[in-house]
Design a protein around this motif. Sequence first.
Motif, PDB file in Angstrom:
ATOM      1  N   SER A 162      -4.435  11.889   5.404  1.00  0.00           N
ATOM      2  CA  SER A 162      -3.945  13.359   6.052  1.00  0.00           C
ATOM      3  C   SER A 162      -2.827  13.888   5.320  1.00  0.00           C
ATOM      4  O   SER A 162      -2.412  14.949   5.345  1.00  0.00           O
ATOM      5  N   ASP A 163      -1.806  12.782   4.850  1.00  0.00           N
ATOM      6  CA  ASP A 163      -0.636  13.190   4.072  1.00  0.00           C
ATOM      7  C   ASP A 163      -0.803  13.525   2.552  1.00  0.00           C
ATOM      8  O   ASP A 163       0.166  13.947   1.905  1.00  0.00           O
ATOM      9  N   GLY A 164      -1.968  13.426   2.016  1.00  0.00           N
ATOM     10  CA  GLY A 164      -2.347  13.809   0.866  1.00  0.00           C
ATOM     11  C   GLY A 164      -2.199  12.654  -0.349  1.00  0.00           C
ATOM     12  O   GLY A 164      -2.404  12.828  -1.292  1.00  0.00           O
ATOM     13  N   PHE A 165      -1.422  11.350  -0.002  1.00  0.00           N
ATOM     14  CA  PHE A 165      -1.444  10.491  -0.691  1.00  0.00           C
ATOM     15  C   PHE A 165      -2.663   9.714  -0.876  1.00  0.00           C
ATOM     16  O   PHE A 165      -3.449   9.890   0.179  1.00  0.00           O
ATOM     17  N   PHE A 166      -3.016   9.088  -1.692  1.00  0.00           N
ATOM     18  CA  PHE A 166      -4.300   7.908  -1.818  1.00  0.00           C
ATOM     19  C   PHE A 166      -4.176   7.058  -0.765  1.00  0.00           C
ATOM     20  O   PHE A 166      -3.329   6.507  -0.469  1.00  0.00           O
ATOM     21  N   MET A 167      -5.684   7.003  -0.201  1.00  0.00           N
ATOM     22  CA  MET A 167      -5.687   6.297   1.055  1.00  0.00           C
ATOM     23  C   MET A 167      -6.064   4.802   0.775  1.00  0.00           C
ATOM     24  O   MET A 167      -6.908   4.451   0.102  1.00  0.00           O
ATOM     25  N   GLU A 168      -5.217   3.745   1.212  1.00  0.00           N
ATOM     26  CA  GLU A 168      -5.606   2.394   1.044  1.00  0.00           C
ATOM     27  C   GLU A 168      -6.824   2.085   2.010  1.00  0.00           C
ATOM     28  O   GLU A 168      -7.110   2.893   2.891  1.00  0.00           O
ATOM     29  N   ALA A 169      -7.438   0.969   1.852  1.00  0.00           N
ATOM     30  CA  ALA A 169      -8.560   0.571   2.358  1.00  0.00           C
ATOM     31  C   ALA A 169      -8.397   0.246   3.748  1.00  0.00           C
ATOM     32  O   ALA A 169      -9.377   0.766   4.948  1.00  0.00           O
ATOM     33  N   HIS A 170      -7.385  -0.350   4.111  1.00  0.00           N
ATOM     34  CA  HIS A 170      -6.895  -0.691   5.366  1.00  0.00           C
ATOM     35  C   HIS A 170      -5.596  -0.575   5.589  1.00  0.00           C
ATOM     36  O   HIS A 170      -4.864  -1.242   4.759  1.00  0.00           O
ATOM     37  N   ALA A 171      -4.963   0.172   6.753  1.00  0.00           N
ATOM     38  CA  ALA A 171      -3.483   0.402   6.599  1.00  0.00           C
ATOM     39  C   ALA A 171      -2.626  -0.708   6.591  1.00  0.00           C
ATOM     40  O   ALA A 171      -1.362  -0.880   6.048  1.00  0.00           O
ATOM     41  N   LYS A 172      -3.035  -2.065   7.248  1.00  0.00           N
ATOM     42  CA  LYS A 172      -2.057  -3.134   6.937  1.00  0.00           C
ATOM     43  C   LYS A 172      -2.862  -4.020   6.432  1.00  0.00           C
ATOM     44  O   LYS A 172      -1.987  -4.665   5.510  1.00  0.00           O
ATOM     45  N   LEU A 173      -3.874  -4.378   6.302  1.00  0.00           N
ATOM     46  CA  LEU A 173      -4.511  -5.704   5.562  1.00  0.00           C
ATOM     47  C   LEU A 173      -4.939  -5.320   4.218  1.00  0.00           C
ATOM     48  O   LEU A 173      -5.274  -6.467   3.535  1.00  0.00           O
ATOM     49  N   ARG A 174      -5.448  -4.062   3.827  1.00  0.00           N
ATOM     50  CA  ARG A 174      -5.839  -4.070   2.520  1.00  0.00           C
ATOM     51  C   ARG A 174      -4.838  -2.899   1.904  1.00  0.00           C
ATOM     52  O   ARG A 174      -5.591  -1.527   1.674  1.00  0.00           O
ATOM     53  N   PRO A 175      -3.497  -3.153   1.631  1.00  0.00           N
ATOM     54  CA  PRO A 175      -2.830  -2.143   1.108  1.00  0.00           C
ATOM     55  C   PRO A 175      -3.062  -1.547  -0.376  1.00  0.00           C
ATOM     56  O   PRO A 175      -2.498  -0.407  -0.842  1.00  0.00           O
ATOM     57  N   VAL A 176      -3.740  -2.377  -1.091  1.00  0.00           N
ATOM     58  CA  VAL A 176      -3.729  -2.102  -2.346  1.00  0.00           C
ATOM     59  C   VAL A 176      -5.268  -1.620  -2.906  1.00  0.00           C
ATOM     60  O   VAL A 176      -5.385  -1.301  -4.104  1.00  0.00           O
ATOM     61  N   GLU A 177      -5.965  -1.742  -1.970  1.00  0.00           N
ATOM     62  CA  GLU A 177      -7.467  -1.425  -2.383  1.00  0.00           C
ATOM     63  C   GLU A 177      -7.801  -0.062  -1.768  1.00  0.00           C
ATOM     64  O   GLU A 177      -7.214   0.372  -0.831  1.00  0.00           O
ATOM     65  N   THR A 178      -8.892   0.475  -2.613  1.00  0.00           N
ATOM     66  CA  THR A 178      -9.411   1.929  -1.985  1.00  0.00           C
ATOM     67  C   THR A 178     -10.675   1.618  -1.327  1.00  0.00           C
ATOM     68  O   THR A 178     -11.217   0.265  -1.557  1.00  0.00           O
ATOM     69  N   LEU A 179     -11.326   2.599  -0.911  1.00  0.00           N
ATOM     70  CA  LEU A 179     -12.675   2.477  -0.153  1.00  0.00           C
ATOM     71  C   LEU A 179     -13.899   2.173  -1.297  1.00  0.00           C
ATOM     72  O   LEU A 179     -15.025   1.821  -1.139  1.00  0.00           O
TER      73      LEU A 179
END
Lengths: 653, 298, 137
Positions: free
Chosen positions: A513-530
């Motif tokens: 919602s902030d416009g930055f690319f979204m990680e797959a999971h906020a805590k456990l998957r910070p560098v992956e995307t969906l």
Amino acid sequence: MTNIGIYICHCGTNIAGMIDVEELARKAAKLKDVSVVKDYRYLCSDPGQDLIKEDIRSMDLDRVVVAACSPRMHESTYRKVLSEAGINPFLLEIANIREQASWVHSEKEKTTEKAFDLVRIAVAKVKKDEPLESLPADVIQRVLVIGAGIAGIQTSLDIANIGYEVVLVEKEQSIGGRMSQLGKTFPTLDCSACILTPRMVEVSTNPKIRLHTYSEVEEISGFIGNFHAKIRKKSRGLNPDLCTGCGECTARCPTKVPGEYDEGMGKRKAIYTLFPQAVPNVPVIDRANCVYITKGKCGICKKVCPAGAIDYELGDEIVEEEVGAVVVASGFDPFDPTSKEELGYGRYKNVITGLQLERLLHTAGPTKGEVIRPSDGAVPKRIAFVQCVGSRDEHANKYCSRVCCMHAIKNALLIKEHHPDAEIFIYYIDIRAFGKGYEEFYKRTQEHGIKFMRGRVAEIFEENNGNVVVRADDTLLGMVMENEVDMAVLSVGMVPRSDSAKIQKLLGIATGSDGFFMEAHAKLRPVETLVDGVFLAGTAQGPKDIPDTVAQAKGAASSALGVISHKVLELSPLISEVDERLCRGCGDCKDICEYGAIELITLDSRNAARINPALCKGCGACTVACCNGSIKLRNFTDTATFAMLEAVLGGEA
Amino acid sequence: MKEYASFLGCIIPNRYPGIEASSTRILGHFDVELVQINGASCCPAPGVFSSFHLDSWLAIAARNIALGEMTGKDIITMCNGCYGSLTEASFLLKGNKELKEKINGILSKVGCEFKGTSKIKHVIEVFSEDIGVKKIQEAMNTSLEGVRACTHYGCHFLKPAEMKKHGSSERPRLLDEIVEASGARSVDYKDKTMCCGFGGGVRARNLDVTLDFTREKLNNIISARGDCIVDQCASCHLEFDRGQVEIKKIFGQEFRVPVLYFTQLIGMGLGMGQHELGLDFHSIPAKPLLDKLNGGRR
Amino acid sequence: MTEFDPRIIAFCCNWCSYVGADLAGTSRLQYPHNVRIIRTMCSGQVFPSYILKALELGADGVMIAGCHIGDCHYVSGNKKAEERFRMLLGIMKTLGLDARRIRLEWISASEGVKFANTIKEFAREIKELGPRNGGKE
């Protein structure tokens, strides 16, 4: 006849606290074809998994339903359990009774009833599931990194140093990104260039890194392990292979325009490099401002170039690269405070941004490190910093940009050290000094006499001599104060890059919602995307400082390596397939497929559709377009859906 | 010809009928007719009423809107306060079905119903949208050249900005453009967007606080060498006009800055006189300004 | 006389709305229990016949939730869903069904709040519409 095992997880009290698991187990046991129902405290744990494995072996179960947390958490865990126990991993269904039941409802009876419905749905589906085999696909053991700031650079070096090839694409004419614009970094006051440039040189000399600067990715197709990228190498107006980096062209160019790299605080030539340690050290002709290109006059650079490298007509080049994984490290833009009209940016000359001040403070910047104010070039002795401009703001961005407090504190200290008689005020709401050495640095700055004023700045207006007045609420004094200063510096936050929408469409990754690319999971998957195979590093994912950027870049490298270090990957078999006996060859499915995965082939004397399993993404659009139901999305079929609906609405097992 | 239902509020009929007179006459000149709304009451004063009792405010405002809707026309107001009260009440009721039903339940006792069928506009919107700056400019027959006008937008017209949507609430342009169209020069002054001090019931409760605001604005206008204040709100108008008398009494400071409602300024540009524009009702004489202009009558 | 407790089926797409529903869960947002979520890969994979079947079997309301237009994981699946939904709305009356019982919604993976609020709203609307007079509707 089938033997289904149902396993209900308590998840501690997360599920068992709101759902009567015993009652649920009792009801589930009455469903047709269910051989065993068990409940367990933490099903995802080793003993929990073993429990299922044991039952499969000893009771000859052939399908499993797990009623627990969201499949997005442990679907792969339980699939592995099935494989290890000897049955097809796709004969598993998960009833989401935590995120979609126990966590969102508050009446135990109704929630238990709902959980039973969800179990019924899962049981109906699992009965229709077919055993599927994953498809092996060869992996291209190279990585594409988009963006060569410190994040992209770090990721590339980590991957290259292990021995895999990296394609590093940078939009600007030199690598280095935002970090190269910085002078001294907090809290150590390390010179940014000193720590960055060795990395930049490493990139340029590493044989495993294929660097494309002044380039942009135009198209990407494919899937994890097999991405195909089209990269446009923009024309520099000269031949980079001939250029020796002598700088004669820049020195002799007569045209001066405001420089973007200096955030408008200084001028550059129409043929220019970004900074002295640019990599590659090859200039670019600014086609919009080059007098030769726009008016046919001048041409001095061509005349003076000793290597004969200038070639005004040189066109763009398209390069195609094949990679197995992609890392997005495209960085951020500073917030443009023009929209905060009450602060006067763009109206009053002596209101500048933090990044503009950074360029003034930079020893190699437009004023060689001397902070002078734009209106008259005088040295400002009274300076106000305004924090949270464009951040923590209902009318701009709600989030905190994380680095601005430390950035302002660092710059305030630098100015004060240079001019001990300067009076510096930092107007803040809260000071965020969260990292290693940050709080200590903040204290040191206070001891140097920099004044911290707690209160939001309401307005900045100009007095006649170019001075500006900062009007702010001083919450500690409980008064509105006006402070006339020589110059005001707005600590603007970080916003997603203006072209991030382009990258989003290229790769199909989501933004938050902030416009930055979204990680797959906020805590456990910070560098992956969906999107499998696409990773994130640095400020493209959200505001952060240099230590966090480097850490995340290294994480992204590790994840990318996780993909490409295998020669073969197993692709998901959850794709569509055509029943060639029924297919009429109308081609509607081919037209509707976004991925070009369907082609019409000739079978005997008629046409039929055939799906390329490597390209099919399993969206199912073709199944709906098909006029006679000859395409099915594996395990997401009509019969499965109807069975699920009957189970939950018809009250049947 | 365009027609609007005119909601007058309190201050205009009771204290400054010149605002209604000049607006009605000038709108008529541009082919816009106003019809009366019968039985309307105080809007009611938005800051005061809504902070005491939300339902009372909404019911009274909704009744006024309902009466306006009965004329079958869109509604205009000439006071920012009335504008704020009616538009904000309308916004709340349109957005919340239960609230609307509740308020209509109250209104049914007096035979009214809020339907939300009439648009609610400030009269200045009619000038900028229906008439347009160009037509105003072309209609001017008396030169206002040399008149340094300090515009005052007031508060309830521009804010909340997300709801009112009249451009920037920090650097508004609407009133300035109309003033310039009339031939006068809009002169910038310190804290132009500052409140006049009237609102929120402060004038009734703490007159000295209110007058402190007013005095600061007047000082800034004097520093900018303004010839007059041009406002778009009846409440602000009263504040600046009566305020100067009260400031002299309480603080001993004398100001003699003519206060004009923007239609009165346009009226001057159309060659209308003191009486036609209702300037007789002002405490601070506008005569000096008129005298300055009389030489320029075309 | 028992109070009418509607049964609502929601087809949620794997990439956006299902994740949004999960986010509502991790955020512990509360919403009415009436909804049963069926996961689909894409809103574009929802056959109109699924919706009709659900209604036929007695569902009081059916919702399809997908990604916002432009954000579909499969590029334009949601656009297809929209077209089909529009077509379906057009024939609801002919089939003797109240069109207000079906709903198409775009919910992204980060819109946990929107998911919860949509369910609250839809459940309330269906409750107001009342039960389907078994056979009459």
